[in-house]
Design an enzyme around this catalytic site. Structure first.
Site, short mmCIF file in Angstrom:
data_model
loop_
_atom_site.label_atom_id
_atom_site.label_comp_id
_atom_site.label_asym_id
_atom_site.label_seq_id
_atom_site.Cartn_x
_atom_site.Cartn_y
_atom_site.Cartn_z
N GLU A 1 0.88 -1.18 0.00
CA GLU A 1 0.00 0.00 0.00
C GLU A 1 0.91 1.21 0.00
O GLU A 1 1.56 1.50 1.01
CB GLU A 1 -0.90 0.00 1.23
CG GLU A 1 -1.93 -1.11 1.27
CD GLU A 1 -3.07 -0.92 0.26
OE1 GLU A 1 -3.08 0.07 -0.48
OE2 GLU A 1 -3.94 -1.81 0.21
N CYS B 1 -2.64 8.82 2.81
CA CYS B 1 -2.31 8.35 1.46
C CYS B 1 -3.40 8.72 0.48
O CYS B 1 -3.13 9.07 -0.66
CB CYS B 1 -2.07 6.85 1.48
SG CYS B 1 -3.42 5.92 2.20
P1 NAD Z 1 8.34 5.01 4.58
O1 NAD Z 1 8.32 4.22 3.33
O2 NAD Z 1 9.47 5.93 4.83
O3 NAD Z 1 8.29 4.04 5.86
C1 NAD Z 1 7.27 3.09 6.05
C2 NAD Z 1 7.79 1.97 6.93
O4 NAD Z 1 8.82 1.26 6.23
C3 NAD Z 1 8.40 2.42 8.25
O5 NAD Z 1 8.03 1.51 9.25
C4 NAD Z 1 9.90 2.32 7.97
O6 NAD Z 1 10.68 2.14 9.14
C5 NAD Z 1 9.96 1.11 7.07
N1 NAD Z 1 11.14 1.03 6.21
C6 NAD Z 1 12.01 2.00 5.83
N2 NAD Z 1 12.94 1.51 4.99
C7 NAD Z 1 12.67 0.19 4.81
C8 NAD Z 1 13.24 -0.84 4.03
N3 NAD Z 1 14.31 -0.64 3.26
N4 NAD Z 1 12.67 -2.06 4.07
C9 NAD Z 1 11.57 -2.30 4.82
N5 NAD Z 1 10.98 -1.35 5.59
C10 NAD Z 1 11.52 -0.11 5.58
O7 NAD Z 1 6.94 5.76 4.61
P2 NAD Z 1 6.43 6.82 5.69
O8 NAD Z 1 7.16 8.11 5.44
O9 NAD Z 1 6.46 6.22 7.04
O10 NAD Z 1 4.88 6.98 5.27
C11 NAD Z 1 4.44 7.89 4.33
C12 NAD Z 1 4.14 7.20 3.01
O11 NAD Z 1 3.24 6.12 3.23
C13 NAD Z 1 3.43 8.10 2.02
O12 NAD Z 1 4.00 7.95 0.74
C14 NAD Z 1 2.00 7.59 2.00
O13 NAD Z 1 1.30 7.85 0.81
C15 NAD Z 1 2.20 6.14 2.25
N6 NAD Z 1 0.97 5.54 2.80
C16 NAD Z 1 0.25 4.70 2.01
C17 NAD Z 1 -0.95 4.15 2.47
C18 NAD Z 1 -1.78 3.23 1.62
O14 NAD Z 1 -2.63 2.52 2.16
N7 NAD Z 1 -1.61 3.20 0.31
C19 NAD Z 1 -1.38 4.46 3.76
C20 NAD Z 1 -0.61 5.32 4.54
C21 NAD Z 1 0.57 5.85 4.05
#
Ligand code: NAD
Length: 471
Positions: A241, A275
């Protein structure tokens, strides 16, 4: 400093050997610490989940019962969980309480969901049934905007389907999720739900780990790509997502005053850190000035304050990087000729507060139109020709949600279904976010869906059972 909440592994607290600071977004200062999971501790969590899977997978009624007990426990803990969520995420307390309430609703939905058997043939020639088998251990990774409900979108269907889980929240918002793990120690068998916390590299360790059979990830598209690469090595199942750049297309017969409230909140709910928030508005030239003013009026008057302040409707942005990103994108738009009809700058106070911002006089090709801002700044773009607006709304790599605004419902629905997004709506944005409807992105906004039976089946592999009829 608050007490360090513990990680939950194998049904009990795992002693903290290292910790990291958690920042209060309303002050920009550390206010608590969270455990920093070591690789060895992660192995223990994975092993506990794998062991629990042996028995958890067997009894569907027992699983339904546990999910109901979890829902009751969560409902009873709203007064402790909601303030924790507000403290670490920044959102107003009433929104934090609503997030806990929605998490309860998701658990109850999946506990009550009837899953009919899919018998394809049962006659004199033989029998054929399609079964949904649980996968095993799920590695679940969540972002910082809605820590509890986005975790519950994974926990409820994955556990109901018979899987066990190792869950990692964002390092920006680990506390409410850790507290959830502690709470569920009382109602779930040991090892069914393990909660670990740590910085970003812990997420990469989880996706590369040999034990999980599935990764369920919510976060940015950039990280989602890395997750998909990591999952490829041993063909882990994957639900992603990811980000969105969701358009709202206003038709020429809409009334700006009529639609302004819902359109505004479609964009500014959770301070735009959603999102599926409206991230760009396409408005016909004939309505443009009136719509910009109607939105700006709401942006100027909405109360922005700490999440605990009485009457606050928006809080601070969650973290420094996000605050800097929104500041940078708005500054870039202003530099390229946009006008801030409201806001346009950070608020003059400590913490990550940004004035709700409406930008006019800009078009596609400006960064804040083309990229996901994920914050309280909304560009409004004028269009002359509807087909052209639809084409621009469909441009770019995202396709999460979209909306069309008009009193002519048939015409609006026809335009809505021309938009390339996983959910489209008329005269509202995001109405389809419910436990019983599939949510997922087109294009680079995601892979697979969450919620409903569709989401639950994403935590299963199909198995066909056949036999010949008795001769
Ligand atoms: P992010 O991708 O920076 O982090 C998300 C999670 O991934 C965190 O727990 C982080 O620690 C972890 N992470 C970081 N690097 C990783 C790696 N290499 N491998 C595995 N995990 C890793 O995102 P964010 O800044 O926390 O959230 C914002 C983003 O999330 C926005 O782009 C938003 O649109 C998206 N989002 C999408 C949905 C959806 O349902 N489509 C819902 C909420 C947020």
């Amino acid at each position: 400093m608050h007490r360090i909440p513990q990680m939950t592994v194998g049904g009990s607290a795992l002693p903290t050997t290292a910790a990291f600071d958690v920042i209060d977004p309303a002050t920009g200062e550390p206010f608590a610490q969270a455990p920093d999971c070591t690789p060895d501790q992660l192995d223990r969590a994975m092993t506990a989940a794998a062991e629990a899977f042996r028995t958890w997978r067997r009894d569907d009624d027992a699983r339904r019962d546990c999910l109901r007990k979890a829902a009751d426990a969560l409902e009873g803990a709203v007064d402790t969980l909601a303030p924790l969520l507000t403290a670490e995420q920044g959102k107003p307390l009433k929104d934090a309480r609503e997030e806990v309430g929605n998490s309860v609703a998701w658990l109850r939905y999946y506990a009550d969901l009837d899953l009919p058997r899919e018998i394809v043939q049962d006659d004199e020639r033989g029998y054929a049934e399609v079964l949904h088998r649980p996968l095993g251990v799920v590695a679940a990774i969540t972002p910082w905007n809605y820590p509890l409900i986005l975790a519950m979108w994974k926990i409820a269907p994955a556990l109901r389907a018979g899987n066990t889980m190792v869950l990692k929240p964002s390092p920006h918002t680990p506390l409410a999720t850790l507290a959830l793990g502690e709470l569920f120690q009382q109602v779930l068998p040991p090892g069914v739900l393990n909660v670990v916390s740590g910085r970003d590299p812990l997420g990469a360790l989880m996706t590369a780990h040999p034990v999980p059979r599935k990764i369920s990830f919510t976060g940015s598209t950039a990280t989602g790509r890395q997750v998909a690469r990591s999952a490829a090595d041993d063909i882990k199942r994957l639900t992603l997502e990811l980000g969105g750049n969701d358009p709202a297309v206003v038709l020429d017969d809409a009334d700006p005053q009529e639609i302004a409230d819902l359109l505004f909140w479609g964009a500014f709910t959770n301070n735009g850190q959603l999102c599926l928030a409206v991230k760009r508005v396409y408005a016909p030239e004939s309505l443009y000035d009136d719509l910009v003013e109607a939105l700006a009026e709401r942006a100027r008057t909405v109360r922005v304050d700490t999440g605990t302040a009485e009457g606050a409707l928006l809080g601070p942005l969650n973290n420094r990087a996000q605050f800097d990103r929104v500041s940078e994108l708005v500054a870039d738009a202003l530099h390229h000729g946009a006008t801030a009809a409201a806001g346009g700058a950070p608020l003059d106070r400590p913490g990550y507060f940004y004035a709700p911002t409406i930008l006019s006089g800009l078009s596609d090709g400006t960064r804040i139109v083309d990229e996901e801002q994920f914050g309280p700044a909304l560009p409004v773009i004028a269009y002359r020709d509807l087909d052209d607006a639809v084409e621009r709304a469909n441009s770019g790599d995202h396709g999460l949600t979209a909306s069309v605004w008009s009193p002519d419902l048939d015409r609006a629905a026809e335009v809505a279904t021309r938009l390339d997004a996983g959910q489209v709506a008329v005269n509202v944005h995001g109405l389809g976010v419910r436990p019983d409807l599939p949510f997922g992105g087109h294009k680079q906004s995601g892979l697979g869906v969450e919620n409903g039976t569709w989401g639950l089946h994403g935590y299963t592999d199909l198995q066909v059972l056949t036999r010949l009829a008795k001769s």
